[in-house]
Design a protein around this motif. Structure first.
Motif, PDB file in Angstrom:
ATOM      1  N   MET A   1       0.831  -1.193   0.000  1.00  0.00           N
ATOM      2  CA  MET A   1       0.000   0.000   0.000  1.00  0.00           C
ATOM      3  C   MET A   1       0.869   1.248   0.000  1.00  0.00           C
ATOM      4  O   MET A   1       1.819   1.353   0.767  1.00  0.00           O
ATOM      5  N   LYS A   2       0.546   2.192  -0.894  1.00  0.00           N
ATOM      6  CA  LYS A   2       1.247   3.461  -0.956  1.00  0.00           C
ATOM      7  C   LYS A   2       0.349   4.566  -0.414  1.00  0.00           C
ATOM      8  O   LYS A   2      -0.879   4.417  -0.370  1.00  0.00           O
ATOM      9  N   LEU A   3       0.966   5.665  -0.014  1.00  0.00           N
ATOM     10  CA  LEU A   3       0.226   6.819   0.475  1.00  0.00           C
ATOM     11  C   LEU A   3       0.434   7.996  -0.469  1.00  0.00           C
ATOM     12  O   LEU A   3       1.531   8.219  -0.981  1.00  0.00           O
ATOM     13  N   GLY A   4      -0.641   8.748  -0.697  1.00  0.00           N
ATOM     14  CA  GLY A   4      -0.572   9.982  -1.464  1.00  0.00           C
ATOM     15  C   GLY A   4      -1.143  11.117  -0.645  1.00  0.00           C
ATOM     16  O   GLY A   4      -2.111  10.935   0.108  1.00  0.00           O
ATOM     17  N   LEU A   5      -0.553  12.290  -0.763  1.00  0.00           N
ATOM     18  CA  LEU A   5      -1.029  13.476  -0.057  1.00  0.00           C
ATOM     19  C   LEU A   5      -2.036  14.203  -0.936  1.00  0.00           C
ATOM     20  O   LEU A   5      -1.702  14.645  -2.039  1.00  0.00           O
ATOM     21  N   GLN A   6      -3.265  14.312  -0.457  1.00  0.00           N
ATOM     22  CA  GLN A   6      -4.314  15.011  -1.197  1.00  0.00           C
ATOM     23  C   GLN A   6      -4.429  16.437  -0.650  1.00  0.00           C
ATOM     24  O   GLN A   6      -4.940  16.660   0.447  1.00  0.00           O
ATOM     25  N   LEU A   7      -3.918  17.413  -1.419  1.00  0.00           N
ATOM     26  CA  LEU A   7      -4.002  18.808  -1.003  1.00  0.00           C
ATOM     27  C   LEU A   7      -5.345  19.426  -1.364  1.00  0.00           C
ATOM     28  O   LEU A   7      -5.736  20.450  -0.794  1.00  0.00           O
ATOM     29  N   GLY A   8      -6.045  18.842  -2.337  1.00  0.00           N
ATOM     30  CA  GLY A   8      -7.370  19.317  -2.691  1.00  0.00           C
ATOM     31  C   GLY A   8      -7.359  20.687  -3.332  1.00  0.00           C
ATOM     32  O   GLY A   8      -6.383  21.114  -3.957  1.00  0.00           O
ATOM     33  N   TYR A   9      -8.458  21.409  -3.178  1.00  0.00           N
ATOM     34  CA  TYR A   9      -8.568  22.777  -3.687  1.00  0.00           C
ATOM     35  C   TYR A   9      -8.722  23.731  -2.512  1.00  0.00           C
ATOM     36  O   TYR A   9      -9.031  23.324  -1.396  1.00  0.00           O
ATOM     37  N   TRP A  10      -8.501  25.016  -2.765  1.00  0.00           N
ATOM     38  CA  TRP A  10      -8.542  26.009  -1.697  1.00  0.00           C
ATOM     39  C   TRP A  10      -9.979  26.344  -1.296  1.00  0.00           C
ATOM     40  O   TRP A  10     -10.907  26.250  -2.099  1.00  0.00           O
ATOM     41  N   GLY A  11     -10.115  26.758  -0.053  1.00  0.00           N
ATOM     42  CA  GLY A  11     -11.368  27.335   0.407  1.00  0.00           C
ATOM     43  C   GLY A  11     -11.369  28.836   0.141  1.00  0.00           C
ATOM     44  O   GLY A  11     -10.856  29.307  -0.871  1.00  0.00           O
ATOM     45  N   ALA A  12     -11.927  29.599   1.074  1.00  0.00           N
ATOM     46  CA  ALA A  12     -12.031  31.045   0.873  1.00  0.00           C
ATOM     47  C   ALA A  12     -10.669  31.723   0.805  1.00  0.00           C
ATOM     48  O   ALA A  12     -10.514  32.774   0.165  1.00  0.00           O
ATOM     49  N   GLN A  13      -9.668  31.133   1.451  1.00  0.00           N
ATOM     50  CA  GLN A  13      -8.318  31.684   1.445  1.00  0.00           C
ATOM     51  C   GLN A  13      -7.311  30.561   1.170  1.00  0.00           C
ATOM     52  O   GLN A  13      -7.587  29.392   1.439  1.00  0.00           O
ATOM     53  N   PRO A  14      -6.128  30.913   0.664  1.00  0.00           N
ATOM     54  CA  PRO A  14      -5.112  29.873   0.425  1.00  0.00           C
ATOM     55  C   PRO A  14      -4.695  29.213   1.733  1.00  0.00           C
ATOM     56  O   PRO A  14      -4.591  29.881   2.765  1.00  0.00           O
ATOM     57  N   PRO A  15      -4.472  27.901   1.746  1.00  0.00           N
ATOM     58  CA  PRO A  15      -3.979  27.217   2.943  1.00  0.00           C
ATOM     59  C   PRO A  15      -2.601  27.757   3.325  1.00  0.00           C
ATOM     60  O   PRO A  15      -1.840  28.209   2.474  1.00  0.00           O
ATOM     61  N   THR A  16      -2.287  27.689   4.612  1.00  0.00           N
ATOM     62  CA  THR A  16      -1.018  28.238   5.096  1.00  0.00           C
ATOM     63  C   THR A  16       0.009  27.163   5.437  1.00  0.00           C
ATOM     64  O   THR A  16       1.150  27.497   5.765  1.00  0.00           O
ATOM     65  N   THR A 324      -4.440   0.574  -4.466  1.00  0.00           N
ATOM     66  CA  THR A 324      -2.980   0.591  -4.513  1.00  0.00           C
ATOM     67  C   THR A 324      -2.391   1.800  -3.797  1.00  0.00           C
ATOM     68  O   THR A 324      -1.260   1.747  -3.322  1.00  0.00           O
ATOM     69  N   THR A 325      -3.147   2.900  -3.745  1.00  0.00           N
ATOM     70  CA  THR A 325      -2.711   4.113  -3.051  1.00  0.00           C
ATOM     71  C   THR A 325      -3.886   4.712  -2.307  1.00  0.00           C
ATOM     72  O   THR A 325      -4.985   4.823  -2.868  1.00  0.00           O
ATOM     73  N   MET A 326      -3.664   5.119  -1.076  1.00  0.00           N
ATOM     74  CA  MET A 326      -4.683   5.829  -0.309  1.00  0.00           C
ATOM     75  C   MET A 326      -4.301   7.303  -0.288  1.00  0.00           C
ATOM     76  O   MET A 326      -3.222   7.678   0.175  1.00  0.00           O
ATOM     77  N   LEU A 327      -5.200   8.149  -0.808  1.00  0.00           N
ATOM     78  CA  LEU A 327      -4.970   9.589  -0.818  1.00  0.00           C
ATOM     79  C   LEU A 327      -5.542  10.178   0.462  1.00  0.00           C
ATOM     80  O   LEU A 327      -6.751  10.115   0.696  1.00  0.00           O
ATOM     81  N   VAL A 328      -4.673  10.727   1.286  1.00  0.00           N
ATOM     82  CA  VAL A 328      -5.059  11.192   2.616  1.00  0.00           C
ATOM     83  C   VAL A 328      -4.828  12.693   2.735  1.00  0.00           C
ATOM     84  O   VAL A 328      -4.025  13.275   1.996  1.00  0.00           O
TER      85      VAL A 328
END
Length: 344
Positions: A1-16, A324-328
């Motif tokens: 099992m592999k891991l992937g980082l899911q950053l997604g999309y921004w909300g009202a402001q950019p993530p910090t 095969t990969t879990m996006l977390v």
């Protein structure tokens, strides 16, 4: 099992904290990182920005919306990032829904499967760079001719020679036909609300695609990168309470009242009555009540919430189901380190 980082999309402001998360994912052996888009931030800019601080991790989109870019524009962005990253790019595509496609992009939504097939075919022609790119359409005709055109369109090849002539393409797919299409023409599947409980059903749809003439992959070479909300905690009730408002939005507020592909996923899971109630409450402005009526089991179907022993056990269940990969989407570098240790 592999891991992937899911950053997604921004909300009202950019993530910090995305710089911190990306550095931790790279340091602790994550296989990939992904960005997304809705109708705010785009996916490619953050992926290139944060990807420039990595050396090993694969850089994917999960997902970019087909209607946001012509197939040649998407192919250009992909071959550019693939060069800059040394061949680490994954193109994750999705058709989105009619509300966004027609309301935000001003493009027609009908025939999404045929449009997807044609779109990917054009991108691969660009990357192959074997001849000037042409397409008979009907959705993306190249060169464009006919009424309203100058008649001067010319078939072209990309100026830049792609680093890879065949960049991996993954499909975000939720319905049976789209999942089968992913198995036939793509290199991976990006399910949003995946549940191991329905693995046999998913496998039937995937096998249909693998069995089609000319299918690109077999089950052994195909990737399933499933979004998985994983939280290691001794207070499951608090996490359920935090997750349910988001789930209520996807079940009751996304799309239109009668065309919501996320809601259809949960109907297939067996929650049709809950979906109807959540939709009615959410669209009448009673969003808190909509979240409260969602049962814990509906959260557990596509998330892993519990102590370390429970999380380890469920990761094995997802792996056995074919993921095969879990996006977390961990919230800190410490969570990334903890998840990496659990998978190891």
């Amino acid at each position: 099992m592999k891991l992937g980082l899911q950053l997604g999309y921004w909300g009202a402001q950019p993530p910090t904290n995305h710089r911190e998360l990306v550095a931790a994912a790279e340091a602790h052996g994550f296989d990939s990182m992904f960005t997304a888009e809705a109708w705010g931030s785009d996916a490619y800019t953050p992926l290139a920005w944060w990807g420039s601080e990595t050396e090993r991790i694969r850089l994917g989109t999960s997902v970019i919306q087909m209607s946001a870019r012509t197939p040649t524009a998407c192919a250009m962005a992909a071959l550019t990032l693939d060069h800059l990253s040394g061949g680490r790019h994954i193109v994750g595509l999705g058709v989105s829904g009619p509300q966004v496609v027609e309301g935000w992009y001003g493009q027609p939504f009908p025939k999404p499967l045929a449009r997807t097939r044609e779109y990917i075919d054009i991108m691969r022609r660009v990357w192959a760079r074997e001849a000037p790119v042409t397409s008979e359409g009907p959705h993306y005709r190249l060169p464009l001719t006919g009424d309203g055109t100058t008649g001067l369109g010319k078939a072209l090849k990309p100026i830049v020679h792609p680093l890879r002539s065949d960049i991996p393409v993954f499909l975000g797919a939720e319905g049976p036909k789209n999942i089968a299409l992913a198995a036939e023409i793509a290199d991976g599947w990006l399910p949003l609300f995946y549940t191991p409980r329905l693995a046999d059903q998913y496998n039937e749809w995937l096998d249909e695609g693998f069995a089609r003439p000319g299918a690109r992959n077999t089950r052994e070479t195909f990737e399933i990168c499933a979004t998985a909300h994983i939280v290691v905690t001794d207070d499951r009730e608090a996490v359920y309470a935090a997750v349910k408002p988001m789930l209520a939005l996807y079940l009751g507020g996304m799309g239109s009242e009668d065309t919501n592909f996320h809601a259809e996923v949960y109907r297939r899971m067996g929650y049709a009555d809950i979906v109807d109630e959540v939709t009615a409450l959410f669209r009448s402005g009673r969003k808190d009540e909509a979240a409260q009526i969602i049962p814990d089991a509906a959260v557990d179907d596509s998330a892993i919430i519990g102590d370390e022993a429970h999380v380890r056990e469920q990761i094995r269940v997802w792996e056995a189901a074919g993921v095969t990969t879990m996006l977390v989407s961990p919230g800190s570098a410490a969570e990334i380190e903890r998840l990496a240790a659990l998978v190891r």
